[in-house]
Design an enzyme around this catalytic site. Structure first.
Site, PDB file in Angstrom:
ATOM      1  N   GLN A  91       0.952  -1.209  -0.020  1.00  0.00           N
ATOM      2  CA  GLN A  91       0.175   0.099  -0.074  1.00  0.00           C
ATOM      3  C   GLN A  91       0.742   1.162  -0.058  1.00  0.00           C
ATOM      4  O   GLN A  91       1.451   1.566   1.174  1.00  0.00           O
ATOM      5  CB  GLN A  91      -0.730  -0.291   1.218  1.00  0.00           C
ATOM      6  N   TYR A 127       0.468   4.624   0.331  1.00  0.00           N
ATOM      7  CA  TYR A 127      -0.339   5.941   0.723  1.00  0.00           C
ATOM      8  C   TYR A 127       0.810   6.980   1.337  1.00  0.00           C
ATOM      9  O   TYR A 127       1.066   8.094   0.917  1.00  0.00           O
ATOM     10  CB  TYR A 127      -1.309   5.574   1.699  1.00  0.00           C
ATOM     11  N   SER A 140       4.631  -1.308   4.081  1.00  0.00           N
ATOM     12  CA  SER A 140       4.657  -2.655   4.834  1.00  0.00           C
ATOM     13  C   SER A 140       4.853  -3.569   3.621  1.00  0.00           C
ATOM     14  O   SER A 140       4.377  -3.498   2.559  1.00  0.00           O
ATOM     15  CB  SER A 140       3.385  -3.127   5.427  1.00  0.00           C
ATOM     16  N   GLU A 143     -10.455  -2.884   5.060  1.00  0.00           N
ATOM     17  CA  GLU A 143      -9.121  -3.229   5.850  1.00  0.00           C
ATOM     18  C   GLU A 143      -9.421  -4.428   6.677  1.00  0.00           C
ATOM     19  O   GLU A 143      -8.789  -5.463   6.707  1.00  0.00           O
ATOM     20  CB  GLU A 143      -8.392  -2.258   6.506  1.00  0.00           C
ATOM     21  N   SER A 182      -3.888   6.906  13.139  1.00  0.00           N
ATOM     22  CA  SER A 182      -3.660   6.940  14.501  1.00  0.00           C
ATOM     23  C   SER A 182      -4.807   6.945  15.329  1.00  0.00           C
ATOM     24  O   SER A 182      -5.808   7.490  15.269  1.00  0.00           O
ATOM     25  CB  SER A 182      -2.520   8.173  14.794  1.00  0.00           C
ATOM     26  N   ASN A 183      -4.616   6.805  16.808  1.00  0.00           N
ATOM     27  CA  ASN A 183      -5.649   6.864  17.494  1.00  0.00           C
ATOM     28  C   ASN A 183      -6.134   8.208  17.958  1.00  0.00           C
ATOM     29  O   ASN A 183      -7.246   8.368  18.019  1.00  0.00           O
ATOM     30  CB  ASN A 183      -5.278   6.231  19.175  1.00  0.00           C
TER      31      ASN A 183
HETATM   32  C1  LIG Z   1       4.040  -0.601  11.479  1.00  0.00           C
HETATM   33  C2  LIG Z   1       3.415   0.518  10.457  1.00  0.00           C
HETATM   34  C3  LIG Z   1       3.253   0.041   9.179  1.00  0.00           C
HETATM   35  C4  LIG Z   1       2.625   0.820   8.318  1.00  0.00           C
HETATM   36  N1  LIG Z   1       2.390   0.290   7.020  1.00  0.00           N
HETATM   37  C5  LIG Z   1       2.025   1.319   6.291  1.00  0.00           C
HETATM   38  C6  LIG Z   1       1.879   0.648   4.826  1.00  0.00           C
HETATM   39  O1  LIG Z   1       1.763  -0.418   4.320  1.00  0.00           O
HETATM   40  N2  LIG Z   1       1.423   1.857   3.743  1.00  0.00           N
HETATM   41  C7  LIG Z   1       1.414   3.122   4.101  1.00  0.00           C
HETATM   42  O2  LIG Z   1       0.867   4.009   2.915  1.00  0.00           O
HETATM   43  N3  LIG Z   1       1.614   3.679   5.367  1.00  0.00           N
HETATM   44  C8  LIG Z   1       2.003   2.700   6.437  1.00  0.00           C
HETATM   45  N4  LIG Z   1       2.141   3.115   7.612  1.00  0.00           N
HETATM   46  C9  LIG Z   1       2.028   4.574   7.798  1.00  0.00           C
HETATM   47  C10 LIG Z   1       1.003   4.979   8.671  1.00  0.00           C
HETATM   48  O3  LIG Z   1      -0.475   5.132   8.117  1.00  0.00           O
HETATM   49  C11 LIG Z   1       1.202   6.431   9.357  1.00  0.00           C
HETATM   50  O4  LIG Z   1       2.152   6.267  10.156  1.00  0.00           O
HETATM   51  C12 LIG Z   1       0.191   6.826   9.888  1.00  0.00           C
HETATM   52  O5  LIG Z   1      -1.092   7.541   9.239  1.00  0.00           O
HETATM   53  C13 LIG Z   1       0.579   8.239  10.744  1.00  0.00           C
HETATM   54  O6  LIG Z   1       1.012   9.001   9.855  1.00  0.00           O
HETATM   55  P1  LIG Z   1       2.563   9.873  10.105  1.00  0.00           P
HETATM   56  O7  LIG Z   1       3.451   8.873  10.614  1.00  0.00           O
HETATM   57  O8  LIG Z   1       3.074  10.550   8.902  1.00  0.00           O
HETATM   58  O9  LIG Z   1       2.174  10.737  11.433  1.00  0.00           O
HETATM   59  P2  LIG Z   1       1.639  12.324  11.383  1.00  0.00           P
HETATM   60  O10 LIG Z   1       0.377  12.185  10.553  1.00  0.00           O
HETATM   61  O11 LIG Z   1       2.768  13.232  11.215  1.00  0.00           O
HETATM   62  O12 LIG Z   1       1.206  12.299  13.010  1.00  0.00           O
HETATM   63  C14 LIG Z   1       2.037  12.696  14.111  1.00  0.00           C
HETATM   64  C15 LIG Z   1       1.412  12.661  15.391  1.00  0.00           C
HETATM   65  O13 LIG Z   1       0.559  13.677  15.424  1.00  0.00           O
HETATM   66  C16 LIG Z   1      -1.050  13.120  15.592  1.00  0.00           C
HETATM   67  N5  LIG Z   1      -1.984  13.953  14.703  1.00  0.00           N
HETATM   68  C17 LIG Z   1      -1.711  14.171  13.258  1.00  0.00           C
HETATM   69  N6  LIG Z   1      -2.800  14.840  12.736  1.00  0.00           N
HETATM   70  C18 LIG Z   1      -3.621  14.991  13.735  1.00  0.00           C
HETATM   71  C19 LIG Z   1      -4.942  15.536  13.999  1.00  0.00           C
HETATM   72  N7  LIG Z   1      -5.666  15.990  12.851  1.00  0.00           N
HETATM   73  N8  LIG Z   1      -5.437  15.749  15.206  1.00  0.00           N
HETATM   74  C20 LIG Z   1      -4.733  15.183  16.408  1.00  0.00           C
HETATM   75  N9  LIG Z   1      -3.762  14.527  16.298  1.00  0.00           N
HETATM   76  C21 LIG Z   1      -3.008  14.558  14.923  1.00  0.00           C
HETATM   77  C22 LIG Z   1      -0.798  11.936  15.336  1.00  0.00           C
HETATM   78  O14 LIG Z   1      -1.793  11.219  15.860  1.00  0.00           O
HETATM   79  C23 LIG Z   1       0.379  11.524  15.527  1.00  0.00           C
HETATM   80  O15 LIG Z   1       0.465  11.109  16.880  1.00  0.00           O
HETATM   81  C24 LIG Z   1       2.688   2.367   8.537  1.00  0.00           C
HETATM   82  C25 LIG Z   1       2.929   2.664   9.676  1.00  0.00           C
HETATM   83  C26 LIG Z   1       3.394   1.667  10.791  1.00  0.00           C
HETATM   84  C27 LIG Z   1       3.606   2.154  12.149  1.00  0.00           C
END
Ligand SMILES: Cc1cc2nc3c(=O)[nH]c(=O)nc-3n(C[C@H](O)[C@H](O)[C@H](O)COP(=O)(O)OP(=O)(O)OC[C@H]3O[C@@H](n4cnc5c(N)ncnc54)[C@H](O)[C@@H]3O)c2cc1C
Length: 391
Positions: free
Chosen positions: A134, A136, A169, A255, A370-371
């Protein structure tokens, strides 16, 4: 105690026959080589053997149980899907390697793909001949997914794609990736998600570089993916060009579904295993740890009951609520495991397993939305709070 009228025979339903069928299949096919393999933080464990097992599962028609018969699936009812996942988890069958393909891309193509895309991809997805990842997230776009900057332009009969994906992943084993890329600028004053397209991109080509990321557990399950003039055919865009957001959101909605039930049976097994470790370390003599083990069982029972209820009777933001509950539960079990292990000498294999569990579960509250994002969804869709301002 179960409620049953004494003296009345329990009728054998189709679902009972279905349960027997999957049980017998697993009893015949599940070997020690793959039993219990994979799982939390162990995505690379016995990968080839798990792939072979998943292909046998597919050949017997189990992996596309939920797909409609017209597309090579079994069109199973929700109850039968739940039964399958229960039996699969109960038997200790390995974690599957086809999750992204059969539960995310397959249903997306069935609902939104062209007949040509369906003919081309569904058979290979159903037989697990091709694996998917994926594409994204990017370094600057995770929660704020509409901010992706990977670009694709149409050049004759192909798309040419440039950008970087991250946390992808299983990209290191994938044959294909569904990539969210910008193919047109967002309209002035319009939503930022407009102008994005959902492209199906082959991974094995010179324009794609996969670089593994070493994780806290020491393993590398996810990767950076660099797209440098990577190409794909013009017709491999799902939905209209520029309207990929709708497709991307549809994929996320597929999903988990009934597989959540199997995941929770796995949680029960994890808890049982931890209780067994607690007996060996003497942690069961500690009243505080006894109480936390008991609470874990109660919380899991509530989670399971709630999940079955919302599967039958969908509620707004149900998948967000379930994700919030299970991620908190699993992180809690990882933390409890560390405290249980600290009480005494445990088997080194158990220590290694629970360490990985604890470390990997830290990611549970990040991936798949994220949560904080899930709570935002509940705030808006359930409580009706005003939409959060977005940049
Ligand atoms: C084990 C693992 C596997 C993954 N696999 C894939 C995959 O196969 N393909 C893929 O595309 N992605 C994958 N991801 C990525 C995952 O989808 C992102 O890490 C996730 O969406 C969070 O984005 P970010 O890491 O950029 O954090 P950010 O979006 O930068 O967030 C940083 C922090 O800010 C908080 N935050 C951000 N926006 C808000 C808001 N509007 N309100 C409140 N809090 C907020 C978040 O909750 C987090 O605590 C994977 C991640 C992990 C950890």
């Amino acid at each position: 105690m179960s409620l049953r009228v004494i003296g009345e025979a329990t009728p054998v339903t189709d679902d009972d026959a279905f349960r027997r069928e999957i049980r017998e299949w697993l009893a015949a096919e599940l070997t020690d080589e793959v039993r219990g393999a994979g799982g939390v933080g162990r995505e690379n464990e016995a990968f080839e053997q798990r792939l072979a097992f998943t292909r046998r599962l597919a050949a017997a028609g189990w992996s596309t149980l939920a797909w409609p018969a017209a597309h090579g699936g079994r069109g199973a009812s929700l109850a039968q899907q739940v039964i399958f996942h229960e039996e699969y988890a109960r038997a200790g069958a390995p974690s599957r390697v086809d999750h992204i393909g059969t539960t995310m891309v397959g249903p997306t193509l069935i609902d939104l793909g062209t007949p040509a895309q369906q003919r081309r991809f569904l058979p290979a997805l159903a037989s697990v001949r091709e694996l998917w990842c994926q594409g994204y997230s990017e370094p600057g776009a995770g929660s704020d997914l509409a901010g992706v900057t990977t670009r694709a332009r149409l050049d004759g009969d192909r798309w040419v794609i440039t950008g970087q994906k991250v946390w992808t992943s299983l990209a290191h084993v994938a044959d294909w990736c569904f990539v969210l890329a910008r193919t047109a600028p967002a309209p002035a004053g319009g939503p930022r998600s407009a102008g994005l397209s959902y492209l199906l991109v082959p991974m094995r080509q010179p324009g794609v570089t996969v670089r593994p990321i070493r994780q806290l557990t020491g393993d590398s399950e996810f990767n950076e993916v660099f797209l440098d003039d990577a190409v794909t055919e013009a017709e491999l865009v799902v939905g209209e060009p520029g309207q990929g957001w709708k497709v991307a959101m549809a994929t996320l909605a597929y999903e988990r579904g009934a597989a959540t039930v199997g995941q929770q049976i796995g949680f029960q097994r994890d808890l049982d295993d931890l209780v067994a470790v607690a007996r060996t370390t003497g942690a069961t003599a500690d009243p505080a740890l006894r109480e936390r083990l008991t609470r874990a069982w109660i919380d899991l029972t509530v989670l399971r009951t709630h999940t079955l209820r919302v599967l039958r009777d969908p509620q707004p933001a149900a998948s967000s609520v379930i994700k919030l509950l299970w991620t908190r539960w699993r992180q809690g079990l990882g933390e409890l495991a560390v405290d249980v292990l600290a009480r005494g000498d445990a088997d080194p294999a158990a220590v290694a397993r629970w360490q990985t569990y604890f470390l990997f579960s830290r990611a549970d509250t990040i991936y798949g939305g994220s949560n904080e994002i899930q709570r935002g969804i509940v705030a808006e869709r359930v409580l009706g709070l005003p939409r959060q301002a977005r940049g």
